[in-house]
Design a protein around this motif. Structure first.
Motif, mmCIF file in Angstrom:
data_model
loop_
_atom_site.group_PDB
_atom_site.id
_atom_site.type_symbol
_atom_site.label_atom_id
_atom_site.label_comp_id
_atom_site.label_asym_id
_atom_site.label_seq_id
_atom_site.Cartn_x
_atom_site.Cartn_y
_atom_site.Cartn_z
ATOM 1 N N GLY A 100 2.382 -6.777 -14.198
ATOM 2 C CA GLY A 100 2.816 -6.647 -12.815
ATOM 3 C C GLY A 100 1.633 -6.583 -11.861
ATOM 4 O O GLY A 100 0.576 -7.168 -12.129
ATOM 5 N N GLU A 101 1.803 -5.878 -10.771
ATOM 6 C CA GLU A 101 0.781 -5.835 -9.727
ATOM 7 C C GLU A 101 -0.052 -4.554 -9.815
ATOM 8 O O GLU A 101 0.469 -3.486 -10.129
ATOM 9 C CB GLU A 101 1.441 -5.922 -8.354
ATOM 10 C CG GLU A 101 2.231 -7.210 -8.149
ATOM 11 C CD GLU A 101 2.967 -7.223 -6.821
ATOM 12 O OE1 GLU A 101 2.735 -6.315 -5.988
ATOM 13 O OE2 GLU A 101 3.781 -8.145 -6.613
ATOM 14 N N VAL A 102 -1.338 -4.707 -9.528
ATOM 15 C CA VAL A 102 -2.258 -3.576 -9.429
ATOM 16 C C VAL A 102 -2.867 -3.629 -8.031
ATOM 17 O O VAL A 102 -3.486 -4.615 -7.657
ATOM 18 C CB VAL A 102 -3.363 -3.633 -10.496
ATOM 19 C CG1 VAL A 102 -4.360 -2.491 -10.299
ATOM 20 C CG2 VAL A 102 -2.769 -3.587 -11.892
ATOM 21 N N ILE A 103 -2.676 -2.574 -7.251
ATOM 22 C CA ILE A 103 -3.101 -2.563 -5.855
ATOM 23 C C ILE A 103 -4.164 -1.494 -5.649
ATOM 24 O O ILE A 103 -3.945 -0.317 -5.963
ATOM 25 C CB ILE A 103 -1.903 -2.273 -4.921
ATOM 26 C CG1 ILE A 103 -0.815 -3.332 -5.117
ATOM 27 C CG2 ILE A 103 -2.353 -2.212 -3.468
ATOM 28 C CD1 ILE A 103 0.501 -2.978 -4.459
ATOM 29 N N VAL A 104 -5.322 -1.904 -5.141
ATOM 30 C CA VAL A 104 -6.388 -0.954 -4.819
ATOM 31 C C VAL A 104 -6.932 -1.194 -3.412
ATOM 32 O O VAL A 104 -7.833 -0.481 -2.979
ATOM 33 C CB VAL A 104 -7.547 -1.032 -5.847
ATOM 34 C CG1 VAL A 104 -7.067 -0.605 -7.228
ATOM 35 C CG2 VAL A 104 -8.133 -2.430 -5.895
ATOM 36 N N LYS A 105 -6.405 -2.181 -2.702
ATOM 37 C CA LYS A 105 -6.867 -2.478 -1.347
ATOM 38 C C LYS A 105 -6.552 -1.300 -0.435
ATOM 39 O O LYS A 105 -5.420 -0.824 -0.371
ATOM 40 C CB LYS A 105 -6.183 -3.747 -0.828
ATOM 41 C CG LYS A 105 -6.754 -4.264 0.485
ATOM 42 C CD LYS A 105 -6.048 -5.538 0.926
ATOM 43 C CE LYS A 105 -6.358 -6.694 -0.014
ATOM 44 N NZ LYS A 105 -5.795 -7.970 0.502
ATOM 45 N N GLU A 106 -7.559 -0.858 0.292
ATOM 46 C CA GLU A 106 -7.431 0.378 1.065
ATOM 47 C C GLU A 106 -6.312 0.296 2.100
ATOM 48 O O GLU A 106 -5.576 1.270 2.314
ATOM 49 C CB GLU A 106 -8.755 0.709 1.752
ATOM 50 C CG GLU A 106 -8.763 2.073 2.411
ATOM 51 C CD GLU A 106 -10.141 2.493 2.879
ATOM 52 O OE1 GLU A 106 -10.234 3.499 3.603
ATOM 53 O OE2 GLU A 106 -11.122 1.808 2.522
ATOM 54 N N ALA A 107 -6.161 -0.861 2.746
ATOM 55 C CA ALA A 107 -5.129 -0.991 3.780
ATOM 56 C C ALA A 107 -3.734 -0.780 3.196
ATOM 57 O O ALA A 107 -2.864 -0.180 3.843
ATOM 58 C CB ALA A 107 -5.219 -2.357 4.443
ATOM 59 N N VAL A 108 -3.505 -1.268 1.974
ATOM 60 C CA VAL A 108 -2.192 -1.115 1.337
ATOM 61 C C VAL A 108 -2.033 0.303 0.800
ATOM 62 O O VAL A 108 -0.965 0.911 0.920
ATOM 63 C CB VAL A 108 -1.999 -2.153 0.210
ATOM 64 C CG1 VAL A 108 -0.617 -2.000 -0.417
ATOM 65 C CG2 VAL A 108 -2.190 -3.561 0.741
ATOM 66 N N LEU A 109 -3.100 0.852 0.224
ATOM 67 C CA LEU A 109 -3.035 2.232 -0.249
ATOM 68 C C LEU A 109 -2.702 3.178 0.899
ATOM 69 O O LEU A 109 -2.024 4.191 0.705
ATOM 70 C CB LEU A 109 -4.361 2.648 -0.896
ATOM 71 C CG LEU A 109 -4.775 1.936 -2.183
ATOM 72 C CD1 LEU A 109 -6.061 2.545 -2.728
ATOM 73 C CD2 LEU A 109 -3.674 1.981 -3.227
ATOM 74 N N GLY A 110 -3.148 2.836 2.098
ATOM 75 C CA GLY A 110 -2.851 3.665 3.258
ATOM 76 C C GLY A 110 -1.365 3.765 3.540
ATOM 77 O O GLY A 110 -0.868 4.799 4.006
ATOM 78 N N ILE A 111 -0.628 2.692 3.228
ATOM 79 C CA ILE A 111 0.832 2.725 3.395
ATOM 80 C C ILE A 111 1.447 3.701 2.396
ATOM 81 O O ILE A 111 2.357 4.473 2.732
ATOM 82 C CB ILE A 111 1.419 1.317 3.214
ATOM 83 C CG1 ILE A 111 0.878 0.382 4.297
ATOM 84 C CG2 ILE A 111 2.946 1.355 3.240
ATOM 85 C CD1 ILE A 111 1.232 -1.075 4.074
ATOM 86 N N TYR A 112 0.940 3.683 1.170
ATOM 87 C CA TYR A 112 1.451 4.574 0.121
ATOM 88 C C TYR A 112 0.962 6.009 0.290
ATOM 89 O O TYR A 112 1.400 6.898 -0.434
ATOM 90 C CB TYR A 112 1.032 4.059 -1.252
ATOM 91 C CG TYR A 112 1.816 2.865 -1.732
ATOM 92 C CD1 TYR A 112 2.975 3.032 -2.476
ATOM 93 C CD2 TYR A 112 1.400 1.572 -1.445
ATOM 94 C CE1 TYR A 112 3.700 1.950 -2.932
ATOM 95 C CE2 TYR A 112 2.121 0.474 -1.896
ATOM 96 C CZ TYR A 112 3.271 0.669 -2.638
ATOM 97 O OH TYR A 112 3.982 -0.413 -3.074
#
Length: 213
Positions: free
Chosen positions: A19-31
């Protein structure tokens, strides 16, 4: 944890997760937020395709000493869906209705199923899943179990715990357990199996000891 270890952590996830692995700061900010007043940046977000992805992600997090935070719709008011953890988001891929038994009145679903979508399917058969939080358009069944969700009709129809027959769960050490109501005899039998070392027996015997004391 230093930057090098975090890079190794990300590499391990990408090598082993379909699946997906997300570490981009802008997206982590949403979470980093939910419906509460809290804001805590997560370490990473994993969006698993299947049970194997979840198992791999949990094992990798344990290897690096990173805590695990399952997340549904992020509609909690108490901050349950945020933390400096590896967030596992079930809503994109693991959102299926697996089995519906109309005659017996039960349904088996994945954790990311949204309540309103489940009830839209059940309505075709004259059925309803009763707990009704105000955020039913986004609330997931997994999150509702975690929060023991209720709603305005709970005084009549009961809260989430009154409607869960069985749960298949993955523990942080990789053990898979099926949890359901047991008779006293069944409970004792499973708890005793255990001086031999099964994780289930260890947990059940531990609860029994606490209750007894």
């Amino acid at each position: 944890m230093d930057v090098i270890n975090m890079k190794e952590f990300e590499h391990d996830l990408r090598q082993n997760i379909k699946g997906e692995v997300i570490v981009k700061e802008a997206v982590l900010g949403i979470y980093a937020t939910d419906a509460s007043n809290y804001q805590i940046m997560p370490r990473a977000v994993v969006v698993p395709c299947d049970n194997d992805d979840i198992r791999e992600a949990v094992q990798i997090a344990a290897k690096y000493g990173i805590s695990i935070l399952p997340r549904g719709g992020g509609t909690s008011l108490g901050g349950q869906a945020v933390g400096s953890s590896m967030i596992i988001n079930f809503t994109k891929f693991m959102n299926k209705i697996l089995e519906l038994n109309v005659d017996e009145g039960w349904v088996r679903v994945q954790a990311g199923v949204i309540l309103d979508e489940l009830n839209a399917e059940l309505a075709k058969h004259g059925l309803l899943f009763a707990p009704d939080p105000a955020t039913s358009s986004r609330a997931t069944i997994g999150g509702m179990i975690g929060n023991n969700a209720s709603g305005t009709k709970s005084i009549v129809y009961g809260i989430m715990r009154d409607h869960v027959i069985e749960s298949t769960v993955l523990l942080s050490d990789g053990t898979v357990l099926t949890l359901s109501e047991l008779t006293a005899e069944e409970y004792d039998k499973r708890a005793q199996a255990g001086n031999g070392g099964s994780r289930e027996a260890e947990i059940l015997s531990g609860f029994k000891r606490i209750i007894g004391e």
